[in-house]
Design a protein around this motif. Structure first.
Motif, PDB file in Angstrom:
ATOM      1  N   PHE A 152       9.434  33.583 -12.131  1.00 15.00           N
ATOM      2  CA  PHE A 152      10.295  32.429 -11.850  1.00 15.00           C
ATOM      3  C   PHE A 152      11.766  32.838 -11.927  1.00 15.00           C
ATOM      4  CE2 PHE A 152      12.679  28.671 -13.092  1.00 15.00           C
ATOM      5  CZ  PHE A 152      12.184  27.699 -12.247  1.00 15.00           C
ATOM      6  N   GLN A 153      12.118  33.581 -12.979  1.00 12.95           N
ATOM      7  CA  GLN A 153      13.498  34.036 -13.142  1.00 12.95           C
ATOM      8  C   GLN A 153      13.885  35.031 -12.047  1.00 12.95           C
ATOM      9  OE1 GLN A 153      15.590  32.730 -15.240  1.00 12.95           O
ATOM     10  NE2 GLN A 153      14.017  31.432 -16.175  1.00 12.95           N
ATOM     11  N   GLU A 158      16.926  36.101  -6.989  1.00 17.59           N
ATOM     12  CA  GLU A 158      16.863  36.342  -5.545  1.00 17.59           C
ATOM     13  C   GLU A 158      17.536  35.209  -4.771  1.00 17.59           C
ATOM     14  OE1 GLU A 158      13.522  37.018  -1.997  1.00 17.59           O
ATOM     15  OE2 GLU A 158      12.903  36.753  -4.082  1.00 17.59           O
ATOM     16  N   LYS A 159      17.323  33.971  -5.221  1.00 19.16           N
ATOM     17  CA  LYS A 159      17.953  32.820  -4.568  1.00 19.16           C
ATOM     18  C   LYS A 159      19.478  32.903  -4.643  1.00 19.16           C
ATOM     19  CE  LYS A 159      16.671  28.719  -5.533  1.00 19.16           C
ATOM     20  NZ  LYS A 159      16.256  27.557  -6.351  1.00 19.16           N
ATOM     21  N   LYS A 240      14.472  32.574   4.058  1.00 20.36           N
ATOM     22  CA  LYS A 240      14.073  33.244   2.818  1.00 20.36           C
ATOM     23  C   LYS A 240      14.349  32.351   1.611  1.00 20.36           C
ATOM     24  CE  LYS A 240      14.663  38.058   4.317  1.00 20.36           C
ATOM     25  NZ  LYS A 240      15.407  39.315   4.087  1.00 20.36           N
ATOM     26  N   ARG A 241      15.475  31.655   1.637  1.00 24.45           N
ATOM     27  CA  ARG A 241      15.810  30.747   0.535  1.00 24.45           C
ATOM     28  C   ARG A 241      14.813  29.602   0.437  1.00 24.45           C
ATOM     29  NH1 ARG A 241      21.421  28.380   1.077  1.00 24.45           N
ATOM     30  NH2 ARG A 241      20.671  27.248  -0.745  1.00 24.45           N
ATOM     31  N   ILE A 242      14.440  29.050   1.580  1.00 20.07           N
ATOM     32  CA  ILE A 242      13.459  27.957   1.590  1.00 20.07           C
ATOM     33  C   ILE A 242      12.126  28.436   1.017  1.00 20.07           C
ATOM     34  CG2 ILE A 242      12.074  26.469   3.094  1.00 20.07           C
ATOM     35  CD1 ILE A 242      14.519  26.292   4.947  1.00 20.07           C
ATOM     36  N   HIS A 243      11.720  29.631   1.437  1.00 20.54           N
ATOM     37  CA  HIS A 243      10.462  30.198   0.927  1.00 20.54           C
ATOM     38  C   HIS A 243      10.545  30.430  -0.581  1.00 20.54           C
ATOM     39  CE1 HIS A 243       6.808  32.608   0.797  1.00 20.54           C
ATOM     40  NE2 HIS A 243       7.487  33.541   0.149  1.00 20.54           N
ATOM     41  N   ALA A 244      11.700  30.949  -1.042  1.00 21.44           N
ATOM     42  CA  ALA A 244      11.880  31.209  -2.473  1.00 21.44           C
ATOM     43  C   ALA A 244      11.863  29.906  -3.272  1.00 21.44           C
ATOM     44  CB  ALA A 244      13.194  31.950  -2.705  1.00 21.44           C
ATOM     45  N   SER A 249       9.200  26.303  -6.941  1.00 21.94           N
ATOM     46  CA  SER A 249       8.686  24.966  -7.251  1.00 21.94           C
ATOM     47  C   SER A 249       7.203  25.022  -7.601  1.00 21.94           C
ATOM     48  CB  SER A 249       8.914  24.037  -6.057  1.00 21.94           C
ATOM     49  OG  SER A 249       8.390  22.761  -6.306  1.00 21.94           O
ATOM     50  N   ARG A 250       6.461  25.852  -6.881  1.00 25.22           N
ATOM     51  CA  ARG A 250       5.026  25.997  -7.156  1.00 25.22           C
ATOM     52  C   ARG A 250       4.794  26.589  -8.544  1.00 25.22           C
ATOM     53  NH1 ARG A 250       1.157  29.669  -7.172  1.00 25.22           N
ATOM     54  NH2 ARG A 250       2.620  31.342  -6.688  1.00 25.22           N
ATOM     55  N   LYS A 251       5.567  27.613  -8.884  1.00 22.98           N
ATOM     56  CA  LYS A 251       5.418  28.246 -10.191  1.00 22.98           C
ATOM     57  C   LYS A 251       5.866  27.303 -11.304  1.00 22.98           C
ATOM     58  CE  LYS A 251       5.730  33.054  -8.687  1.00 22.98           C
ATOM     59  NZ  LYS A 251       4.331  33.328  -9.067  1.00 22.98           N
ATOM     60  N   LYS A 252       6.899  26.507 -11.028  1.00 19.49           N
ATOM     61  CA  LYS A 252       7.368  25.546 -12.020  1.00 19.49           C
ATOM     62  C   LYS A 252       6.296  24.505 -12.309  1.00 19.49           C
ATOM     63  CE  LYS A 252      11.331  22.585 -13.048  1.00 19.49           C
ATOM     64  NZ  LYS A 252      12.623  22.049 -12.518  1.00 19.49           N
TER      65      LYS A 252
END
Length: 258
Positions: A152-153, A158-159, A240-244, A249-252
């Motif tokens: 997540f971090q 990367e974002k 790439k930002r949208i994917h990240a 969000s999924r990991k959160k």
């Protein structure tokens, strides 16, 4: 209204009898019996007549008449949560309280006074195995959560990096826009001077006008190509930002669920 209700005396009085002293005595029903009768009264449509009163009575009935039970509970918790047990989980505390209450209920008051049977030994062995299994599961879960948190971090870093790249490209795009305007001015000036020379029939300024026109056209072409390339790169970065963000969000959500 309840105050206007015709209450059957049999709901209150259980029986009347004459004692050995010759006096008449009255034995009353338990209060639960009385309220059960009252709250069982229904309307013509079958619904409870005193639904609101039922809620009030039930809440009043569960109110403790004293603080002895509460104080006793605090005292028990104080005996369980010693200085060596400050890191106990809620589940462990509830388990210790259950054991304490069961021993007290059976009348032994202290665990060491309770006789040890084969069933108790088997229960302890089973609980020990369950505890080890739970501890192993919690350890694996903690490791998984740590790994998910690290990922997540990593995505967060990367974002930020992608955002910085996008901002840098947009600044470059704005600079190119200014250069594009300058080149367009050169082209406009060249066209104007060319037009004036043709109108006057004076071709002395034609070469200078042609040079301005050519320089402006070439510069605009180069700038347009660079601007197009920048916007393509910006589009890639945004994807790439949208994917990240989706992955983050999924990991959160996964971390919250665990």
């Amino acid at each position: 209204m309840y105050s206007m209700e015709a209450i059957d005396d049999s709901w209150i009085t259980k029986r009347k009898y004459n004692g050995l002293d010759g006096q008449e005595h009255i034995e009353y029903h338990e209060i639960d019996y009385y309220w059960n009768k009252v709250l069982s009264i229904v309307r013509f449509n079958g619904y409870s007549k005193y639904s609101t009163l039922a809620k009030l009575v039930k809440n009043v009935r569960i109110v403790s008449h004293g603080k002895a039970d509460v104080e006793r509970g605090f005292s028990t918790n104080g005996n369980i949560l010693t200085q060596e047990r400050t890191l106990l989980s809620d589940k462990s505390i509830n388990g210790l309280r259950a054991i304490y209450d069961d021993v007290d209920y059976l009348g032994y008051r202290s665990v060491h006074k309770m006789p040890i049977s084969i069933d108790i030994l088997r229960a302890v062995q089973k609980l020990s195995a369950l505890y080890k299994e739970e501890a192993s599961r919690m350890k694996a879960l903690a490791a998984t959560q740590q790994q998910e948190n690290e990922q997540f971090q990593k995505i967060e870093v990367e974002k930020k990096k992608l955002l910085e790249q996008e901002q840098e490209l947009m600044l470059k795009y704005k600079r190119l826009q200014l250069e594009h305007k300058t080149a367009q001015l050169l082209l406009d000036e060249g066209n104007q001077r060319m037009g004036n020379s043709l109108k006057k029939g004076d071709f002395t300024d034609v070469h200078a006008a042609y040079a301005l026109n050519k320089s402006g056209t070439e510069k605009i072409k180069v700038i347009d190509e660079e601007m197009t390339k920048i916007m393509e790169n910006v589009s890639i970065i945004q994807q790439k930002r949208i994917h990240a963000e989706r992955e983050q969000s999924r990991k959160k959500s996964k971390l919250a669920a665990e």
